[in-house]
Enzyme design. Sequence first.
Site, PDB file in Angstrom:
ATOM      1  N   LYS A 136      -3.415 -13.399   3.173  1.00  0.00           N
ATOM      2  CA  LYS A 136      -4.785 -13.753   3.550  1.00  0.00           C
ATOM      3  C   LYS A 136      -5.450 -14.689   2.545  1.00  0.00           C
ATOM      4  O   LYS A 136      -6.249 -15.553   2.941  1.00  0.00           O
ATOM      5  CB  LYS A 136      -5.636 -12.503   3.734  1.00  0.00           C
ATOM      6  CG  LYS A 136      -5.909 -11.705   2.478  1.00  0.00           C
ATOM      7  CD  LYS A 136      -6.753 -10.482   2.772  1.00  0.00           C
ATOM      8  CE  LYS A 136      -6.971  -9.631   1.526  1.00  0.00           C
ATOM      9  NZ  LYS A 136      -7.683 -10.341   0.473  1.00  0.00           N
ATOM     10  N   THR A 137      -5.141 -14.535   1.242  1.00  0.00           N
ATOM     11  CA  THR A 137      -5.764 -15.417   0.246  1.00  0.00           C
ATOM     12  C   THR A 137      -5.338 -16.856   0.477  1.00  0.00           C
ATOM     13  O   THR A 137      -6.139 -17.785   0.347  1.00  0.00           O
ATOM     14  CB  THR A 137      -5.391 -14.967  -1.177  1.00  0.00           C
ATOM     15  OG1 THR A 137      -5.793 -13.606  -1.364  1.00  0.00           O
ATOM     16  CG2 THR A 137      -6.093 -15.830  -2.212  1.00  0.00           C
TER      17      THR A 137
ATOM     18  N   ASP B 258     -14.261 -12.195   2.412  1.00  0.00           N
ATOM     19  CA  ASP B 258     -12.956 -11.556   2.270  1.00  0.00           C
ATOM     20  C   ASP B 258     -13.152 -10.044   2.126  1.00  0.00           C
ATOM     21  O   ASP B 258     -14.215  -9.572   1.731  1.00  0.00           O
ATOM     22  CB  ASP B 258     -12.263 -12.117   1.026  1.00  0.00           C
ATOM     23  CG  ASP B 258     -10.824 -11.651   0.906  1.00  0.00           C
ATOM     24  OD1 ASP B 258     -10.254 -11.197   1.915  1.00  0.00           O
ATOM     25  OD2 ASP B 258     -10.268 -11.735  -0.213  1.00  0.00           O
ATOM     26  N   GLU B 259     -12.118  -9.272   2.445  1.00  0.00           N
ATOM     27  CA  GLU B 259     -12.159  -7.803   2.340  1.00  0.00           C
ATOM     28  C   GLU B 259     -13.376  -7.224   3.076  1.00  0.00           C
ATOM     29  O   GLU B 259     -14.061  -6.327   2.581  1.00  0.00           O
ATOM     30  CB  GLU B 259     -12.180  -7.365   0.862  1.00  0.00           C
ATOM     31  CG  GLU B 259     -11.026  -7.869   0.034  1.00  0.00           C
ATOM     32  CD  GLU B 259      -9.714  -7.148   0.311  1.00  0.00           C
ATOM     33  OE1 GLU B 259      -9.671  -6.339   1.251  1.00  0.00           O
ATOM     34  OE2 GLU B 259      -8.734  -7.406  -0.407  1.00  0.00           O
TER      35      GLU B 259
ATOM     36  N   GLN C  55      -7.214  -0.744   5.752  1.00  0.00           N
ATOM     37  CA  GLN C  55      -7.339  -0.635   4.302  1.00  0.00           C
ATOM     38  C   GLN C  55      -8.778  -0.375   3.868  1.00  0.00           C
ATOM     39  O   GLN C  55      -9.138  -0.647   2.720  1.00  0.00           O
ATOM     40  CB  GLN C  55      -6.810  -1.898   3.622  1.00  0.00           C
ATOM     41  CG  GLN C  55      -5.331  -2.152   3.872  1.00  0.00           C
ATOM     42  CD  GLN C  55      -4.799  -3.313   3.060  1.00  0.00           C
ATOM     43  OE1 GLN C  55      -4.643  -3.245   1.857  1.00  0.00           O
ATOM     44  NE2 GLN C  55      -4.509  -4.414   3.748  1.00  0.00           N
TER      45      GLN C  55
ATOM     46  N   ARG D  24       1.724  -0.849  -1.393  1.00  0.00           N
ATOM     47  CA  ARG D  24       1.767  -1.499  -2.713  1.00  0.00           C
ATOM     48  C   ARG D  24       3.211  -1.772  -3.125  1.00  0.00           C
ATOM     49  O   ARG D  24       3.462  -2.548  -4.050  1.00  0.00           O
ATOM     50  CB  ARG D  24       1.127  -0.612  -3.795  1.00  0.00           C
ATOM     51  CG  ARG D  24      -0.336  -0.242  -3.614  1.00  0.00           C
ATOM     52  CD  ARG D  24      -1.198  -1.439  -3.316  1.00  0.00           C
ATOM     53  NE  ARG D  24      -1.391  -1.588  -1.871  1.00  0.00           N
ATOM     54  CZ  ARG D  24      -1.890  -2.683  -1.301  1.00  0.00           C
ATOM     55  NH1 ARG D  24      -2.197  -3.730  -2.040  1.00  0.00           N
ATOM     56  NH2 ARG D  24      -2.058  -2.746   0.003  1.00  0.00           N
TER      57      ARG D  24
END
Length: 759
Positions: free
Chosen positions: A36-37, A218-219, A249, A594
Amino acid sequence: MSRIEQYLAQLNGPQREAVLENSRPLLVLAGAGSGKTRVITTKIAYAIEVLGLRPWEILAVTFTNRAAKEMRDRVSEMLQGVDLSEMQVRTFHSFGAWLLRRYGASINLSSTFTIYDDEDSLSLLASCFPESKKTELSPVAKAISLAKDMGLSPESSRLAEFRRDHHFKRQFAAYEAKLRQVGNVDFADLIGLSIELLQQDQQVMQQIHRRFKMVLVDEYQDSNIAQFNLLKTLVGPQTFVCVVGDDDQSIYRFRGAEVENILSFPDVYPNTKVVKLEQNYRSTGSILALASSVISRNTGRHEKTLWTDKESGLLPKVIHVSDERSEAIRVANELRKSGSLDESAILYRTNAQSVAFETLFTQEHIPYKVIGALRFYDREEIKDALALLNLMMNRNDEVAFKRMVNKPARGIGTKSVDKILNVAFAQRVDLLAAAVVAGEKGELAGKACDAARSFAKLFDEADLRMQQSNSDALQYLLEESSLVAHYRGMDERNKTDKVDNLGTLVATVGEYPAGREGLSLFLESLTLDPTTIGHKDPSDKPGVSLITMHNTKGLEFDRVFVTGLEEGLFPGRARESDEDIEEERRIFYVAITRARKELFLLCSNRRTMWGKTSYQTPSRFLDDIPSSLVQSEGRGFGSSPAMFPSRGTPNGYAGYGALDAKRMRNNAYGGAVRKGMGRNANIILDPVRDFSSKEKHVESQGGSNFSLGDRVYHDSFGEGEVQNVKVIRGKEMVDVRFVTGKVTTFFSNSAALEKLARD
């Protein structure tokens, strides 16, 4: 091919679709590890290079300063030669501070305000209610912060529903009045007051709408109600808005995060286009399969399934151990075999779980680092120094004044401080001026009068020094207030390095421009990003990372150990509502994703926390995992229905496979694991001496409390097995070999030694 075409060529289909859609509201559902970044930074570069937006017309918001810096650095690398200094890439709170510094006068807020953290806010609340203890007011302070995150004020009609306490409205109102009186803001105000500013001053709002033609968040799954409202206020008729996030998330509900924000985005912003990023570039296929099986049990989510073109890799392992000490040993064994500590992480639900790992790793000389422990910013000496700087910035800062006016002790007691505060209120002067005036009016005794005057004069001199150097001003305050001498004495007594920490702070503040504006920038940066100071960031140390599941968000490791997978711990005992369980499951999902290559899931038969030992049952989340997706080690808990009733999940772990003793026999500790020991299947025995043989020397007579082979438990050493029973001078004694390999002798009637039932 242009450089922007080169960047677009590196994207997969959905990523490219997200970059090219700029005509209507856009919701990008970005699964874990889906890049996504890269999408956000390419979108910003595309907007500047192709759409012709000027950098200062773009506002990109994320939730950590580290993420904001990474985003800005990536765009700078993509658009080399383009001046991006005016592009706003910030956190929500940093943007709020930026807005209020520039336009806050519209709502009677000085541009020199300082930002109170949780401790400061509690101190301010305590000053409103001196008859109450801080421990009593702490939950009130947290409730006030949460109420603000939910967009509530003392006058809100919904406040009674939020907290059914008839005192709360009065406490909230008193706190707000005091906060406005001292001229500072708390963390939640950076959002709430920004909304108030934009809604009350239409000219400012129109100016902001004209400036920011593109707003990216974002997020977004971590946004709270106040941030949701701020975004709605920032988006004007001609503003393109794009939010990126993953409802799977969303794990910060305890901070006020509202997953409904991302779920309802298409309803709030009509004609929204939804793009799903489902290709994962981080984890192996087997890890993703496990993650999908877990999160699919949640109902409050956008449907999506992660996939990868990587190989399946090793199957994740579910490992059952006897207690937390065994858990630590089992992890240590895997770490020794891996040979790579820096790329390994141990995840747990609560910080208290790190103790067993820290203890064992220290004994075994295994390098480790605890992420999210005491931050440099939270140390007492640093808080003291920052209070001096805050008081220099705002002489009405009551919290900073009360903290430092008599630290170190200089004879200004509580009654004297109250008199100074009364003078400040009556004379309408700042607190430092009031300290002098109170002495002149005879309100203070001789020693207190001289001390208060001297303390106040320190800041007059510091103000002069600040014009040349902020570090010089701070060093002057630290030395002349005797704070350095105070902590030097503490260092000598306790072998600490508090004075060195103060030196680090002095050097860091000197990196900012001299004067009030530079000092304000430093304090704001520090409050919004505590990693600004201190070069002792534990994440920089070599070794395995010990970290809570919440703090691991945004990180990734080759090897991940998710520990404490037991009912009552994860999910916790209080997590019984459907919403709570779904969020706990999302936390588990985040923990799983993770891992890049290897994943270990551990649960214990018995655990001692806060001095209390209890038998455990496996977490219900393990029931979500089909047995074909994992390897199982250790005898399962389902074999004892009376103690651990099965939840009846057909493909779950109601009954686990037996310990593969042969595979475990030669572990890194050089020990052997005996087969068929039930709950104690992971006790490590001496590989040379076989203590199970009949060569033991039993010297006791009949009526013994213990027998050879009995399994026992000791609070300090954990589980063990009786190796020898003997009588010396009429007293029965037992030798016990513990799971650590340690052999210790006890009187058999010792209360510290508990006999465990046989399986």
